[in-house]
Design a protein around this motif. Structure first.
Motif, PDB file in Angstrom:
ATOM      1  N   GLN A   1       0.819  -1.196   0.000  1.00  0.00           N
ATOM      2  CA  GLN A   1       0.000   0.000   0.000  1.00  0.00           C
ATOM      3  C   GLN A   1       0.865   1.262   0.000  1.00  0.00           C
ATOM      4  O   GLN A   1       2.014   1.233   0.439  1.00  0.00           O
ATOM      5  CB  GLN A   1      -0.882  -0.099   1.253  1.00  0.00           C
ATOM      6  CG  GLN A   1      -1.557   1.125   1.723  1.00  0.00           C
ATOM      7  CD  GLN A   1      -2.445   0.823   2.913  1.00  0.00           C
ATOM      8  OE1 GLN A   1      -1.976   0.290   3.908  1.00  0.00           O
ATOM      9  NE2 GLN A   1      -3.705   1.173   2.809  1.00  0.00           N
ATOM     10  N   CYS A   2       0.291   2.367  -0.462  1.00  0.00           N
ATOM     11  CA  CYS A   2       0.948   3.670  -0.371  1.00  0.00           C
ATOM     12  C   CYS A   2       0.216   4.484   0.687  1.00  0.00           C
ATOM     13  O   CYS A   2      -1.019   4.426   0.782  1.00  0.00           O
ATOM     14  CB  CYS A   2       0.887   4.406  -1.706  1.00  0.00           C
ATOM     15  SG  CYS A   2       1.803   3.572  -3.011  1.00  0.00           S
ATOM     16  N   ILE A   3       0.979   5.213   1.485  1.00  0.00           N
ATOM     17  CA  ILE A   3       0.382   6.087   2.501  1.00  0.00           C
ATOM     18  C   ILE A   3       0.988   7.476   2.372  1.00  0.00           C
ATOM     19  O   ILE A   3       2.077   7.648   1.826  1.00  0.00           O
ATOM     20  CB  ILE A   3       0.576   5.552   3.942  1.00  0.00           C
ATOM     21  CG1 ILE A   3       2.057   5.560   4.337  1.00  0.00           C
ATOM     22  CG2 ILE A   3      -0.054   4.177   4.104  1.00  0.00           C
ATOM     23  CD1 ILE A   3       2.303   5.331   5.833  1.00  0.00           C
ATOM     24  N   LEU A   4       0.269   8.452   2.886  1.00  0.00           N
ATOM     25  CA  LEU A   4       0.758   9.822   2.955  1.00  0.00           C
ATOM     26  C   LEU A   4       0.844  10.241   4.411  1.00  0.00           C
ATOM     27  O   LEU A   4      -0.037   9.909   5.206  1.00  0.00           O
ATOM     28  CB  LEU A   4      -0.192  10.778   2.222  1.00  0.00           C
ATOM     29  CG  LEU A   4      -0.310  10.609   0.716  1.00  0.00           C
ATOM     30  CD1 LEU A   4      -1.370  11.557   0.163  1.00  0.00           C
ATOM     31  CD2 LEU A   4       1.022  10.846   0.048  1.00  0.00           C
ATOM     32  N   ILE A   5       1.904  10.975   4.727  1.00  0.00           N
ATOM     33  CA  ILE A   5       2.036  11.591   6.045  1.00  0.00           C
ATOM     34  C   ILE A   5       2.212  13.083   5.811  1.00  0.00           C
ATOM     35  O   ILE A   5       3.126  13.503   5.091  1.00  0.00           O
ATOM     36  CB  ILE A   5       3.222  11.013   6.833  1.00  0.00           C
ATOM     37  CG1 ILE A   5       3.005   9.527   7.096  1.00  0.00           C
ATOM     38  CG2 ILE A   5       3.409  11.794   8.144  1.00  0.00           C
ATOM     39  CD1 ILE A   5       4.169   8.830   7.760  1.00  0.00           C
ATOM     40  N   VAL A   6       1.306  13.869   6.384  1.00  0.00           N
ATOM     41  CA  VAL A   6       1.393  15.325   6.277  1.00  0.00           C
ATOM     42  C   VAL A   6       2.031  15.824   7.566  1.00  0.00           C
ATOM     43  O   VAL A   6       1.559  15.510   8.661  1.00  0.00           O
ATOM     44  CB  VAL A   6       0.000  15.958   6.074  1.00  0.00           C
ATOM     45  CG1 VAL A   6       0.133  17.459   5.836  1.00  0.00           C
ATOM     46  CG2 VAL A   6      -0.734  15.292   4.917  1.00  0.00           C
ATOM     47  N   ALA A   7       3.114  16.594   7.418  1.00  0.00           N
ATOM     48  CA  ALA A   7       3.881  17.063   8.578  1.00  0.00           C
ATOM     49  C   ALA A   7       4.239  18.535   8.405  1.00  0.00           C
ATOM     50  O   ALA A   7       4.227  19.063   7.285  1.00  0.00           O
ATOM     51  CB  ALA A   7       5.158  16.234   8.731  1.00  0.00           C
TER      52      ALA A   7
ATOM     53  N   GLY B   1      -1.336   9.884  -7.261  1.00  0.00           N
ATOM     54  CA  GLY B   1      -2.159  10.656  -8.193  1.00  0.00           C
ATOM     55  C   GLY B   1      -1.711  12.096  -8.340  1.00  0.00           C
ATOM     56  O   GLY B   1      -2.321  12.867  -9.081  1.00  0.00           O
ATOM     57  N   HIS B   2      -0.673  12.485  -7.626  1.00  0.00           N
ATOM     58  CA  HIS B   2      -0.112  13.833  -7.718  1.00  0.00           C
ATOM     59  C   HIS B   2       1.389  13.723  -7.919  1.00  0.00           C
ATOM     60  O   HIS B   2       2.034  12.860  -7.332  1.00  0.00           O
ATOM     61  CB  HIS B   2      -0.371  14.639  -6.435  1.00  0.00           C
ATOM     62  CG  HIS B   2      -1.819  14.794  -6.091  1.00  0.00           C
ATOM     63  ND1 HIS B   2      -2.743  15.335  -6.953  1.00  0.00           N
ATOM     64  CD2 HIS B   2      -2.509  14.475  -4.977  1.00  0.00           C
ATOM     65  CE1 HIS B   2      -3.935  15.355  -6.379  1.00  0.00           C
ATOM     66  NE2 HIS B   2      -3.819  14.829  -5.171  1.00  0.00           N
ATOM     67  N   ALA B   3       1.948  14.641  -8.699  1.00  0.00           N
ATOM     68  CA  ALA B   3       3.385  14.659  -8.937  1.00  0.00           C
ATOM     69  C   ALA B   3       4.116  15.292  -7.757  1.00  0.00           C
ATOM     70  O   ALA B   3       3.565  16.153  -7.055  1.00  0.00           O
ATOM     71  CB  ALA B   3       3.699  15.447 -10.212  1.00  0.00           C
TER      72      ALA B   3
ATOM     73  N   VAL C   1      -6.757  12.094  -3.686  1.00  0.00           N
ATOM     74  CA  VAL C   1      -5.728  11.092  -3.976  1.00  0.00           C
ATOM     75  C   VAL C   1      -6.382   9.835  -4.533  1.00  0.00           C
ATOM     76  O   VAL C   1      -7.599   9.658  -4.445  1.00  0.00           O
ATOM     77  CB  VAL C   1      -4.875  10.763  -2.726  1.00  0.00           C
ATOM     78  CG1 VAL C   1      -4.144  11.990  -2.230  1.00  0.00           C
ATOM     79  CG2 VAL C   1      -5.715  10.164  -1.611  1.00  0.00           C
ATOM     80  N   ASN C   2      -5.571   8.964  -5.112  1.00  0.00           N
ATOM     81  CA  ASN C   2      -6.070   7.706  -5.657  1.00  0.00           C
ATOM     82  C   ASN C   2      -6.681   6.850  -4.549  1.00  0.00           C
ATOM     83  O   ASN C   2      -6.289   6.946  -3.379  1.00  0.00           O
ATOM     84  CB  ASN C   2      -4.937   6.934  -6.335  1.00  0.00           C
ATOM     85  CG  ASN C   2      -4.459   7.619  -7.601  1.00  0.00           C
ATOM     86  OD1 ASN C   2      -5.148   8.475  -8.165  1.00  0.00           O
ATOM     87  ND2 ASN C   2      -3.285   7.244  -8.063  1.00  0.00           N
TER      88      ASN C   2
ATOM     89  N   VAL D   1      -5.270   4.963  -0.820  1.00  0.00           N
ATOM     90  CA  VAL D   1      -4.166   5.691  -0.186  1.00  0.00           C
ATOM     91  C   VAL D   1      -4.674   6.267   1.138  1.00  0.00           C
ATOM     92  O   VAL D   1      -5.613   7.053   1.158  1.00  0.00           O
ATOM     93  CB  VAL D   1      -3.643   6.835  -1.085  1.00  0.00           C
ATOM     94  CG1 VAL D   1      -2.566   7.634  -0.365  1.00  0.00           C
ATOM     95  CG2 VAL D   1      -3.125   6.276  -2.405  1.00  0.00           C
ATOM     96  N   LYS D   2      -4.063   5.843   2.236  1.00  0.00           N
ATOM     97  CA  LYS D   2      -4.440   6.352   3.552  1.00  0.00           C
ATOM     98  C   LYS D   2      -3.622   7.600   3.876  1.00  0.00           C
ATOM     99  O   LYS D   2      -2.440   7.672   3.542  1.00  0.00           O
ATOM    100  CB  LYS D   2      -4.223   5.289   4.627  1.00  0.00           C
ATOM    101  CG  LYS D   2      -5.169   4.122   4.500  1.00  0.00           C
ATOM    102  CD  LYS D   2      -4.966   3.132   5.621  1.00  0.00           C
ATOM    103  CE  LYS D   2      -5.964   1.993   5.489  1.00  0.00           C
ATOM    104  NZ  LYS D   2      -5.790   1.014   6.566  1.00  0.00           N
ATOM    105  N   VAL D   3      -4.262   8.554   4.547  1.00  0.00           N
ATOM    106  CA  VAL D   3      -3.616   9.818   4.902  1.00  0.00           C
ATOM    107  C   VAL D   3      -3.517   9.920   6.419  1.00  0.00           C
ATOM    108  O   VAL D   3      -4.518   9.770   7.126  1.00  0.00           O
ATOM    109  CB  VAL D   3      -4.406  11.020   4.346  1.00  0.00           C
ATOM    110  CG1 VAL D   3      -3.785  12.331   4.799  1.00  0.00           C
ATOM    111  CG2 VAL D   3      -4.477  10.955   2.817  1.00  0.00           C
ATOM    112  N   TYR D   4      -2.304  10.192   6.885  1.00  0.00           N
ATOM    113  CA  TYR D   4      -2.041  10.403   8.304  1.00  0.00           C
ATOM    114  C   TYR D   4      -1.526  11.822   8.497  1.00  0.00           C
ATOM    115  O   TYR D   4      -0.767  12.331   7.669  1.00  0.00           O
ATOM    116  CB  TYR D   4      -0.993   9.407   8.821  1.00  0.00           C
ATOM    117  CG  TYR D   4      -1.451   7.976   8.722  1.00  0.00           C
ATOM    118  CD1 TYR D   4      -2.143   7.382   9.774  1.00  0.00           C
ATOM    119  CD2 TYR D   4      -1.204   7.224   7.576  1.00  0.00           C
ATOM    120  CE1 TYR D   4      -2.581   6.067   9.680  1.00  0.00           C
ATOM    121  CE2 TYR D   4      -1.645   5.910   7.479  1.00  0.00           C
ATOM    122  CZ  TYR D   4      -2.334   5.341   8.530  1.00  0.00           C
ATOM    123  OH  TYR D   4      -2.772   4.035   8.442  1.00  0.00           O
TER     124      TYR D   4
END
Length: 160
Positions: free
Chosen positions: A54-60, A92-94, A103-104, A107-110
């Protein structure tokens, strides 16, 4: 174009007009801070990782760095950032415009705790010259597939 996906995504809440576009690049924390005339730590950078299949995103916060030990404790695996090509395909974003919006699927966002010390922060909106100003609570509300708050960063508490 990814910014159009994000604009369309924000229409469901009537927020599409809050997206800011710049005549200059905002692709890095430093460039975004210059474009917005704010401190770099208020830039909400979105980092993309592979976690198993899986792909995940972490916003910091802009001044926070991933702490490998904290990441492993939170996710049970070593932090593996996606390459630029992998990020665009999986998220889904460059790179330069990666954000937690539109996002696609899958994709989970933390959101990292480093963001909570600010009244508002500035995440990108799908392009290398865009941003939106949101409170941490709004960021939680509007992030695609929001999956929770985490504490996986270092170097920011001294700057708070």
């Amino acid at each position: 174009m990814a910014i159009e996906r994000v604009r369309e995504y924000f229409k469901q809440w009537g927020l599409e007009n809050r997206i800011m576009e710049f005549d200059v690049s905002s692709a890095t924390v430093e460039l975004a801070a210059q474009a917005l005339s704010c401190r770099p730590e208020r830039i909400a950078k979105t980092l993309s990782f592979r976690l198993g299949e899986q792909c995940i995103l972490i916003v910091a916060a802009g001044d926070a760095k991933i702490d490998n030990a904290k990441y492993k404790a939170a996710f049970g695996a070593k932090a593996k950032m996606l390459s630029a090509d992998e990020a665009e395909a999986c998220i889904g974003h460059a790179v330069g415009g990666v954000c937690p919006f539109a996002v696609n699927g899958g994709v989970k966002v933390y959101l990292d705790q480093s963001l909570k010390r600010f009244g508002t922060v500035f995440p990108a909106c799908g392009s290398s010259n865009s941003a939106i100003e949101l409170t941490p609570q709004e960021l939680e509300q509007y992030a695609s597939s929001f999956s929770g708050w985490v504490d996986v960063c270092k170097n920011w508490r001294e700057n708070g």
